[in-house]
Write a protein that holds these residues in place. Structure first.
Motif, PDB file in Angstrom:
ATOM      1  N   ASP A  29       7.958   3.573  -3.032  1.00  0.00           N
ATOM      2  CA  ASP A  29       8.686   3.895  -1.801  1.00  0.00           C
ATOM      3  C   ASP A  29       7.939   3.391  -0.571  1.00  0.00           C
ATOM      4  N   ILE A  30       8.700   3.053   0.451  1.00  0.00           N
ATOM      5  CA  ILE A  30       8.129   2.764   1.766  1.00  0.00           C
ATOM      6  C   ILE A  30       7.688   4.082   2.392  1.00  0.00           C
ATOM      7  N   TYR A  31       6.543   4.071   3.085  1.00  0.00           N
ATOM      8  CA  TYR A  31       6.084   5.298   3.732  1.00  0.00           C
ATOM      9  C   TYR A  31       5.360   4.980   5.035  1.00  0.00           C
ATOM     10  N   ALA A  32       5.111   6.015   5.832  1.00  0.00           N
ATOM     11  CA  ALA A  32       4.459   5.881   7.131  1.00  0.00           C
ATOM     12  C   ALA A  32       2.989   6.256   7.010  1.00  0.00           C
ATOM     13  N   LEU A  33       2.124   5.393   7.531  1.00  0.00           N
ATOM     14  CA  LEU A  33       0.689   5.638   7.521  1.00  0.00           C
ATOM     15  C   LEU A  33       0.206   5.721   8.966  1.00  0.00           C
ATOM     16  N   ASP A  34      -0.162   6.917   9.412  1.00  0.00           N
ATOM     17  CA  ASP A  34      -0.597   7.097  10.794  1.00  0.00           C
ATOM     18  C   ASP A  34      -2.048   6.654  10.965  1.00  0.00           C
ATOM     19  N   ILE A  35      -2.278   5.844  12.023  1.00  0.00           N
ATOM     20  CA  ILE A  35      -3.620   5.362  12.318  1.00  0.00           C
ATOM     21  C   ILE A  35      -3.873   5.578  13.811  1.00  0.00           C
ATOM     22  N   GLU A  36      -4.376   6.739  14.160  1.00  0.00           N
ATOM     23  CA  GLU A  36      -4.743   7.068  15.541  1.00  0.00           C
ATOM     24  C   GLU A  36      -3.607   6.818  16.535  1.00  0.00           C
ATOM     25  N   GLY A  37      -2.422   7.324  16.204  1.00  0.00           N
ATOM     26  CA  GLY A  37      -1.290   7.219  17.116  1.00  0.00           C
ATOM     27  C   GLY A  37      -0.401   6.007  16.892  1.00  0.00           C
ATOM     28  N   ILE A  38      -0.790   5.143  15.957  1.00  0.00           N
ATOM     29  CA  ILE A  38       0.043   3.994  15.577  1.00  0.00           C
ATOM     30  C   ILE A  38       0.408   4.145  14.111  1.00  0.00           C
ATOM     31  N   THR A  39       1.683   4.002  13.809  1.00  0.00           N
ATOM     32  CA  THR A  39       2.144   4.160  12.429  1.00  0.00           C
ATOM     33  C   THR A  39       2.407   2.806  11.803  1.00  0.00           C
ATOM     34  N   ALA A  40       1.758   2.584  10.663  1.00  0.00           N
ATOM     35  CA  ALA A  40       2.022   1.391   9.861  1.00  0.00           C
ATOM     36  C   ALA A  40       3.099   1.731   8.833  1.00  0.00           C
ATOM     37  N   ILE A  41       4.151   0.914   8.785  1.00  0.00           N
ATOM     38  CA  ILE A  41       5.211   1.098   7.793  1.00  0.00           C
ATOM     39  C   ILE A  41       4.864   0.211   6.608  1.00  0.00           C
ATOM     40  N   VAL A  42       4.568   0.854   5.481  1.00  0.00           N
ATOM     41  CA  VAL A  42       3.973   0.153   4.341  1.00  0.00           C
ATOM     42  C   VAL A  42       4.611   0.604   3.028  1.00  0.00           C
ATOM     43  N   CYS A  43       4.251  -0.105   1.966  1.00  0.00           N
ATOM     44  CA  CYS A  43       4.526   0.368   0.606  1.00  0.00           C
ATOM     45  C   CYS A  43       3.382  -0.084  -0.285  1.00  0.00           C
ATOM     46  N   GLY A  44       3.173   0.623  -1.378  1.00  0.00           N
ATOM     47  CA  GLY A  44       2.125   0.246  -2.315  1.00  0.00           C
ATOM     48  C   GLY A  44       2.560  -0.893  -3.216  1.00  0.00           C
ATOM     49  N   LEU A  45       1.586  -1.679  -3.674  1.00  0.00           N
ATOM     50  CA  LEU A  45       1.850  -2.773  -4.614  1.00  0.00           C
ATOM     51  C   LEU A  45       0.800  -2.756  -5.723  1.00  0.00           C
ATOM     52  N   PRO A  46       1.207  -2.989  -6.974  1.00  0.00           N
ATOM     53  CA  PRO A  46       0.239  -3.079  -8.063  1.00  0.00           C
ATOM     54  C   PRO A  46      -0.668  -4.306  -7.891  1.00  0.00           C
ATOM     55  N   ASP A  47      -1.967  -4.114  -7.981  1.00  0.00           N
ATOM     56  CA  ASP A  47      -2.917  -5.198  -7.730  1.00  0.00           C
ATOM     57  C   ASP A  47      -2.662  -6.427  -8.602  1.00  0.00           C
ATOM     58  N   ALA A  48      -2.508  -6.221  -9.877  1.00  0.00           N
ATOM     59  CA  ALA A  48      -2.411  -7.345 -10.811  1.00  0.00           C
ATOM     60  C   ALA A  48      -1.153  -8.177 -10.580  1.00  0.00           C
ATOM     61  N   GLU A  49      -0.052  -7.510 -10.213  1.00  0.00           N
ATOM     62  CA  GLU A  49       1.226  -8.211 -10.058  1.00  0.00           C
ATOM     63  C   GLU A  49       1.365  -8.908  -8.710  1.00  0.00           C
ATOM     64  N   TYR A  50       0.512  -8.559  -7.745  1.00  0.00           N
ATOM     65  CA  TYR A  50       0.655  -9.118  -6.406  1.00  0.00           C
ATOM     66  C   TYR A  50      -0.675  -9.649  -5.863  1.00  0.00           C
ATOM     67  N   SER A  51      -1.472 -10.195  -6.744  1.00  0.00           N
ATOM     68  CA  SER A  51      -2.712 -10.842  -6.312  1.00  0.00           C
ATOM     69  C   SER A  51      -2.355 -12.121  -5.552  1.00  0.00           C
ATOM     70  N   GLU A  52      -3.335 -12.661  -4.833  1.00  0.00           N
ATOM     71  CA  GLU A  52      -3.084 -13.866  -4.029  1.00  0.00           C
ATOM     72  C   GLU A  52      -2.601 -15.033  -4.885  1.00  0.00           C
ATOM     73  N   SER A  53      -3.187 -15.215  -6.057  1.00  0.00           N
ATOM     74  CA  SER A  53      -2.805 -16.337  -6.913  1.00  0.00           C
ATOM     75  C   SER A  53      -1.393 -16.164  -7.470  1.00  0.00           C
ATOM     76  N   VAL A  54      -1.048 -14.928  -7.835  1.00  0.00           N
ATOM     77  CA  VAL A  54       0.301 -14.670  -8.355  1.00  0.00           C
ATOM     78  C   VAL A  54       1.340 -14.905  -7.253  1.00  0.00           C
ATOM     79  N   LEU A  55       1.068 -14.407  -6.063  1.00  0.00           N
ATOM     80  CA  LEU A  55       1.999 -14.595  -4.947  1.00  0.00           C
ATOM     81  C   LEU A  55       2.182 -16.067  -4.612  1.00  0.00           C
ATOM     82  N   GLN A  56       1.085 -16.812  -4.588  1.00  0.00           N
ATOM     83  CA  GLN A  56       1.162 -18.233  -4.267  1.00  0.00           C
ATOM     84  C   GLN A  56       2.043 -18.968  -5.275  1.00  0.00           C
TER      85      GLN A  56
END
Length: 263
Positions: A29-56
Motif C-alpha cells: 500500500d501507499i502510505y504517508a511518511l512524516d519527516i519534520e513537517g513534510i510528508t513523503a508519499i511512498v510505498c515499499g518495494l521488495p529489494d530483490a525485485e526492484y534492484s537497480e540492475s533489475v529496473l534497468q
C-alpha cells in the motif's frame, strides 16, 4: 526499499489523509511518511525485485511493463496533486530505506518549505499549438514572394522548373518564420497571466497522431484565480486564427513537474 511519488506539507495530510491504494508493485500500500513537517508519499518495494540492475533491464527491454508503471506513477501523482500542494518526483525515484529518505529530506527542509510556499495556490498548464501549413500559406501575402512568382512566369519552361524549386524553399522558410513569430507573440501574452512560463521541445506527428505539425509547446505556472482568463485568452486566439490553420490545445491542471526543483 521505498518508492517516492511526491512530497507534500504534513499539515495538509492531517486535514485530508492519504487515500488507501496499492503502490508501484501492485502489492504494498501507499502510505504517508512524516519527516519534520513534510510528508513523503511512498510505498515499499521488495529489494530483490526492484534492484537497480533489475529496473534497468525492465526499462530497456520490457515496454509493456514500462508503460504500465509509468502510467501508474503519473496517475498517482496527478491524483495527489488534486488533494495537496505537491512537489512531484520523477518516475522511478527509489530510496534504499526510510532512513536514507529522511536524511535527504532533512538536509533540505528549509528550501522544501519555501518551495511549498511558492507552489501553494498555483497550477501548471500546458499549451500546444498546431498549424496547417497549407492553409497558413494561403493567408500569407509576402511582397517578395508574389513578385518572384511573376518573374518566374516570364522565364523559359526549363528554367521555371528549377526556379520553382527555389521558390518552394523560400516559401517554406517564410512560413516557418511566420509561425515562430506568431507563436512567440502568443507565448508572451500567455506569460502575462503566469508567474512563470517556459518553452518545451515540439513533438513529431508520430507522437501526436495529428495531421498538422506542432508549432509550439509550452508550460505555464498560474495563480488559480487567473486560470479562467488564461483559458479565455486561448479560446479567443483560436477563434481569431482558426481560418488561417491554427489549432490550440490547453490542458491542465497538471502536477508542477516543471516548476518544482527537488529531484
Amino acid at each position: 526499499m521505498l518508492y517516492l511519488y511526491a512530497l507534500v506539507p504534513s499539515s495538509e495530510v492531517e486535514v485530508e489523509p492519504v487515500p488507501t491504494m496499492k503502490g508501484f508493485d501492485g502489492e504494498h500500500d501507499i502510505y504517508a511518511l512524516d519527516i519534520e513537517g513534510i510528508t513523503a508519499i511512498v510505498c515499499g518495494l521488495p529489494d530483490a525485485e526492484y534492484s537497480e540492475s533489475v529496473l534497468q533491464d525492465k526499462i530497456e527491454n520490457d515496454m509493456e511493463w514500462l508503460q504500465d508503471k509509468a502510467f501508474h506513477h503519473h496517475e498517482t501523482v496527478l491524483m495527489m496533486s488534486q488533494r495537496y500542494t505537491i512537489i512531484p518526483l520523477k518516475f522511478c525515484t527509489i530510496y534504499k530505506h526510510e532512513d536514507s529518505l529522511k536524511e535527504k529530506v532533512g538536509k533540505h527542509l528549509s528550501s522544501l518549505k519555501d518551495a511549498f510556499t511558492d507552489l501553494e495556490g498555483k497550477e501548471e498548464w500546458n499549451v500546444k499549438i498546431y498549424c496547417d501549413d497549407k492553409r497558413l500559406k494561403e493567408t500569407i501575402s509576402h511582397p517578395s514572394i508574389t513578385e518572384k512568382w511573376e518573374e518566374i512566369k516570364q522565364l523559359p519552361k526549363g528554367r521555371q522548373f528549377f526556379e520553382k524549386k527555389k521558390m518552394e524553399q523560400l516559401e517554406n522558410k517564410v512560413i516557418e518564420n511566420e509561425k515562430n513569430r506568431m507563436c512567440e507573440e502568443f507565448h508572451e501574452r500567455l506569460k502575462s497571466y503566469a508567474t512563470e512560463g517556459t518553452v518545451k521541445k515540439n513533438w513529431g506527428k508520430d507522437v501526436t497522431g495529428r495531421a498538422e505539425q506542432m508549432a509550439w509547446n509550452s508550460v505555464y505556472f498560474l495563480p488559480k484565480e487567473g486560470v479562467d482568463r488564461f483559458v479565455d485568452e486561448i479560446k479567443q486566439s483560436e477563434s481569431k486564427w482558426k481560418e488561417a490553420g491554427w489549432t490550440f490545445e490547453a490542458t491542465g491542471p497538471w502536477p508542477p513537474y516543471h516548476f518544482s526543483s527537488f529531484s
